[in-house]
Design a protein around this motif. Structure first.
Motif, mmCIF file in Angstrom:
data_model
loop_
_atom_site.group_PDB
_atom_site.id
_atom_site.type_symbol
_atom_site.label_atom_id
_atom_site.label_comp_id
_atom_site.label_asym_id
_atom_site.label_seq_id
_atom_site.Cartn_x
_atom_site.Cartn_y
_atom_site.Cartn_z
ATOM 1 N N LEU A 327 0.734 -1.194 0.208
ATOM 2 C CA LEU A 327 -0.012 0.106 -0.019
ATOM 3 C C LEU A 327 0.866 1.299 0.060
ATOM 4 O O LEU A 327 2.199 1.129 0.433
ATOM 5 N N PRO A 328 0.427 2.412 -0.458
ATOM 6 C CA PRO A 328 1.100 3.570 -0.377
ATOM 7 C C PRO A 328 1.478 4.149 0.815
ATOM 8 O O PRO A 328 0.616 3.984 1.860
ATOM 9 N N LYS A 329 2.614 4.716 1.243
ATOM 10 C CA LYS A 329 2.942 5.121 2.472
ATOM 11 C C LYS A 329 2.612 6.457 2.499
ATOM 12 O O LYS A 329 3.137 7.336 2.621
ATOM 13 N N SER A 330 1.221 6.546 3.179
ATOM 14 C CA SER A 330 0.581 7.848 2.952
ATOM 15 C C SER A 330 0.553 8.508 4.185
ATOM 16 O O SER A 330 -0.069 9.902 4.076
ATOM 17 N N GLU A 331 0.989 7.894 4.968
ATOM 18 C CA GLU A 331 0.875 8.778 6.632
ATOM 19 C C GLU A 331 2.380 9.025 7.211
ATOM 20 O O GLU A 331 3.193 8.186 6.635
ATOM 21 N N VAL A 332 2.628 9.991 7.832
ATOM 22 C CA VAL A 332 4.015 10.236 8.449
ATOM 23 C C VAL A 332 3.571 10.212 10.061
ATOM 24 O O VAL A 332 2.374 10.916 10.561
ATOM 25 N N CYS A 333 4.203 9.182 10.624
ATOM 26 C CA CYS A 333 4.075 9.199 12.081
ATOM 27 C C CYS A 333 5.275 8.845 12.924
ATOM 28 O O CYS A 333 6.287 8.272 12.340
ATOM 29 N N ASP A 334 5.416 8.911 14.010
ATOM 30 C CA ASP A 334 6.169 8.241 15.020
ATOM 31 C C ASP A 334 5.442 6.960 15.516
ATOM 32 O O ASP A 334 4.466 6.902 16.083
ATOM 33 N N VAL A 335 6.373 5.970 15.549
ATOM 34 C CA VAL A 335 5.847 4.482 16.217
ATOM 35 C C VAL A 335 6.537 4.475 17.569
ATOM 36 O O VAL A 335 7.781 4.363 17.842
ATOM 37 N N VAL A 336 5.710 4.420 18.374
ATOM 38 C CA VAL A 336 6.276 4.709 19.886
ATOM 39 C C VAL A 336 5.867 3.474 20.869
ATOM 40 O O VAL A 336 4.814 2.721 20.602
ATOM 41 N N GLY A 337 6.722 3.521 22.151
ATOM 42 C CA GLY A 337 6.236 2.506 22.879
ATOM 43 C C GLY A 337 5.548 3.089 24.149
ATOM 44 O O GLY A 337 5.019 4.240 23.886
ATOM 45 N N SER A 338 5.643 2.553 25.231
ATOM 46 C CA SER A 338 5.004 2.926 26.698
ATOM 47 C C SER A 338 6.000 3.763 27.632
ATOM 48 O O SER A 338 5.328 3.738 28.817
ATOM 49 N N LEU A 339 7.040 3.557 27.439
ATOM 50 C CA LEU A 339 8.122 4.260 28.735
ATOM 51 C C LEU A 339 7.853 5.588 28.779
ATOM 52 O O LEU A 339 7.405 6.324 27.679
ATOM 53 N N CYS A 340 7.986 5.798 29.804
ATOM 54 C CA CYS A 340 8.164 7.450 30.441
ATOM 55 C C CYS A 340 9.481 8.060 29.769
ATOM 56 O O CYS A 340 10.264 8.701 30.819
ATOM 57 N N GLU A 341 9.561 7.778 28.582
ATOM 58 C CA GLU A 341 10.982 8.512 27.865
ATOM 59 C C GLU A 341 10.495 8.766 26.521
ATOM 60 O O GLU A 341 9.785 8.039 25.950
ATOM 61 N N ASN A 342 10.997 9.926 26.099
ATOM 62 C CA ASN A 342 10.308 10.706 24.805
ATOM 63 C C ASN A 342 11.235 9.876 23.764
ATOM 64 O O ASN A 342 10.879 10.161 22.536
ATOM 65 N N ASN A 343 12.359 9.188 24.153
ATOM 66 C CA ASN A 343 13.146 8.855 22.939
ATOM 67 C C ASN A 343 12.527 7.348 22.979
ATOM 68 O O ASN A 343 13.261 6.226 22.103
ATOM 69 N N ASP A 344 11.713 6.583 23.484
ATOM 70 C CA ASP A 344 10.927 5.560 23.397
ATOM 71 C C ASP A 344 10.179 5.362 21.907
ATOM 72 O O ASP A 344 9.058 5.289 22.174
ATOM 73 N N LYS A 345 11.058 5.402 20.885
ATOM 74 C CA LYS A 345 10.305 5.479 19.610
ATOM 75 C C LYS A 345 11.171 4.641 18.688
ATOM 76 O O LYS A 345 12.435 4.595 18.484
ATOM 77 N N PHE A 346 10.132 3.637 17.867
ATOM 78 C CA PHE A 346 10.932 2.768 16.983
ATOM 79 C C PHE A 346 11.301 3.646 15.531
ATOM 80 O O PHE A 346 11.973 3.192 14.681
ATOM 81 N N ALA A 347 10.470 4.528 15.567
ATOM 82 C CA ALA A 347 10.366 5.303 14.028
ATOM 83 C C ALA A 347 10.045 6.713 14.403
ATOM 84 O O ALA A 347 9.026 7.074 15.207
#
Length: 421
Positions: A327-347
């Motif tokens: 499918l087209p990559k039509s959305e821009v997002c951050d993929v995140v976890g649940s830690l209380c840290e803002n760098n808890d991001k996979f993308a």
């Protein structure tokens, strides 16, 4: 490219059933891909007599994975007591194991010599006098300092805490021989996740030159040189893979040239970890929340306790939304976890297909330094590990941590000490 197409073809059609059976999140590893990579590595360096891979246990410390390595004829590169134990549990003995620790304690030296011992790879000249029972075979880790440049992960050799310096290396072997060593190896590790194969060629050239220098000074003959690990994998789709054929051809020529000059050549060993297992693993996680504020966020049921490379190194891991790969990559997002840290991001600000809650995301290339670097901050627990076997079955090879595991170290016999004062 990330995560081989053949692994995706094997995994994605069945991953929903796997997730239904085991629950998410989980790391899953591809036995077929691991064995193929191991076979290709052995074939590439077959022209160097005695070539052997010592799998870097730190990359994927799981007994089932180490069993596969043992079946392929690989040894084990260890740096701690638990890694030694695990390697011995799957059959590693004596010179099957290379113990490359740093800041090593007496307890570790004593443990390393048990159960048939190992190849002791010393990290510093001061450790020579601290080894309780000096072995017949010894190796030193060489740090070239300003003679080489490191890369972004391993850093500048001058700033690295590892190894003996260029000026110390001859004296290190002289002192080791005085303590009773009669067999010798030489080791270095100057890069990590390097895709430029010429860097590895120059590393091989460097250790052979150091071996020649030490031999000319002391008259000792090296049984092996260890060019370390550091073979890179292409985490990003636009990256080209390491040119294994060109690299092995040029390194083999260096060993042939050494043999022509000296009438012999040392064996070559290496300690790849990421290259063997990295592309043959992925973290499968479920989208459980979405949030639209200043950015769009997709919350998943894994967090950086499952894969911390993006937070630690700002590392890129490719992500597939299972069933929506085309499918087209039509959305821009951050993929995140649940830690209380803002760098808890996979993308971060990643272009992806639209993601609904319940979708499965496959985070590529988690087969090395993924689960192994996990932690328990915020009470977030490490996930299970699975193996997609060559026969198509799926095997649980590590259960997920539980709340009981988390509290286990707080269940102890009371010990209150009142210092005299």
């Amino acid at each position: 490219m990330p995560m081989s197409q053949s692994f995706q073809d094997r995994l994605f059609p069945i991953v929903e059933k796997i997730a239904e059976h085991y629950g998410t999140p989980f790391h899953i590893y591809d036995e077929t891909g691991i064995r193929e990579t191991g076979a290709n590595l052995k074939k590439a360096f077959a022209g160097i007599d005695g070539f052997r891979e010592y799998f870097a246990v730190k990359a994927l410390p799981n007994k089932r994975i180490l069993q596969i390595m043992q079946e392929m004829g690989f040894g084990f590169d260890c740096s701690s007591i638990p890694e030694l134990i695990m390697s011995r549990q799957v059959g590693g003995r004596g010179e099957d194991i290379m113990f490359t620790s740093n800041n090593t304690s007496r307890e570790e030296f004593l443990f390393a010599e048990q159960d048939g011992g190992c190849i002791l790879n010393l990290d510093d000249i001061t450790l020579i006098d601290k080894v309780p029972n000096f072995p017949e075979l010894v190796c030193f880790r060489y740090n070239p300092g300003p003679k080489r440049t490191g890369n972004v992960i391993i850093g500048n050799p001058v700033e690295a805490k590892y190894g003996v310096t260029h000026d110390q290396v001859v004296d290190a072997y002289r002192r080791a021989r005085a303590r009773g060593a009669s067999r010798f190896g030489l080791h270095t590790m100057v890069a990590s996740n390097e895709l430029d194969y010429t860097y590895m060629v120059e590393t091989a050239r460097m250790v052979l030159e150091i071996a020649e220098m030490v031999e000319s000074e002391l008259g000792i003959r090296f049984e092996f040189v260890n060019i370390g690990g550091g073979f890179g994998i292409p985490y990003k789709p636009e990256q080209s893979p390491l040119d294994l054929g060109a690299m092995s051809g040029e390194i083999t020529a260096l060993f042939d040239s050494f043999r022509e000059r000296h009438g012999y050549a040392p064996r070559m060993v290496m300690e790849s970890g990421r290259y063997i297992t990295g592309p043959h693993g992925c973290l499968v996680t479920t989208a459980i929340n979405h949030k639209d504020i200043y950015r769009k966020y997709i919350g998943v049921d894994a967090c950086m306790s499952s894969l911390m490379r993006p937070a630690l190194y700002d590392a890129y891991h490719h992500i597939s939304v299972v069933g929506k790969e085309h499918l087209p990559k039509s959305e821009v997002c951050d993929v995140v976890g649940s830690l209380c840290e803002n760098n808890d991001k996979f993308a971060v600000q990643r272009e992806l297909p639209p993601i609904q809650e319940g979708d499965l995301l496959a985070i590529h290339d988690s087969g090395a330094h993924g689960h192994a670097m996990g932690f328990q901050y915020n009470g977030r627990l490490r996930p299970k590990e699975l193996l997609l076997s060559t026969d198509g079955t799926v095997e649980l090879i590590r259960r997920a941590e539980t709340v009981e595991d988390y509290f286990a170290t707080q269940d102890y016999r009371q010990d209150v000490f009142i210092p005299a004062g």
